[in-house]
Design a protein around this motif. Structure first.
Motif: not given
Lengths: 100, 93
Positions: A11, A15, A18-19, A33, A52, A90, A93, B24-26, B28-34
């Protein structure tokens, strides 16, 4: 399709990609988080992440359980448990992606 | 707590980050899990919990209104198991 297990590391790597943050800071953000979500849940609050899913805390009342091996009765104390209800997105998908 | 409140908490703790980067960070975390689960992978977050995919076998279902039998195809559903640390925290006084 060999199934694998992702961890915090994956994870924070996502991140990081992405950033434009350092790997170290990305890892700390993933930790914050999860930390904030855990704190909210520990205080009895639910955590609702749109598209989610929803984490909610439920109270279970005391009941008499039984040791399945010995048949012995054991009291189960009242406790709080966490349930997760996945969002429609979710579920869709996951169903789509794993279709055989 | 909802997604925007979570983002706000992270933003407050990290004044050097732009709000849109925190989003974007938050996300990305949820998107990665899905996406992991959509590939059939597990995501194990020690202390918090683990997300996995469970297979539900095909079965014969019933239309509750008409009582008619309907075939239900095999499908995969998301599953979450609470981690030990979090489970214990829920039950602290």
């Amino acid at each position: 399709m060999a199934e694998k297990t992702l961890t915090r590391m994956d994870l924070s790597e996502a991140v990081f990609r992405e950033v434009g943050l350092s790997r170290n800071e990305s890892a700390q953000l993933v930790e914050s988080v999860l930390g904030h979500m855990s704190d909210a849940l520990a205080s009895g609050d639910s955590v609702k992440i749109s598209s989610f899913g929803t984490f909610s805390v439920r109270s279970k009342s005391a009941r008499i359980g039984r040791n399945p091996k010995t048949g012995e009765e054991v009291p189960i104390h009242p406790r709080r448990v966490l349930t997760f209800r996945p969002s429609h997105l979710m579920k869709e998908r996951v169903a789509e992606g794993n279709k055989t | 707590m909802i997604r925007s409140e979570l983002i706000q908490k992270i933003a407050d703790e990290n004044p050097h980050l732009y709000q849109r980067d925190v989003e974007r960070i938050v996300n990305t975390i949820f998107e990665e899990i899905i996406s992991a689960m959509a590939r059939g992978d597990r995501v194990e977050l020690r202390g918090f919990g683990a997300f996995s995919v469970k297979k539900r076998d095909a079965r014969v279902g019933r239309n509750p209104r008409t009582g008619e039998s309907v075939p239900v195809e095999e499908k995969h559903v998301p599953f979450f198991k609470t981690g030990k640390l979090l489970r214990d925290r829920l039950n602290e006084e």
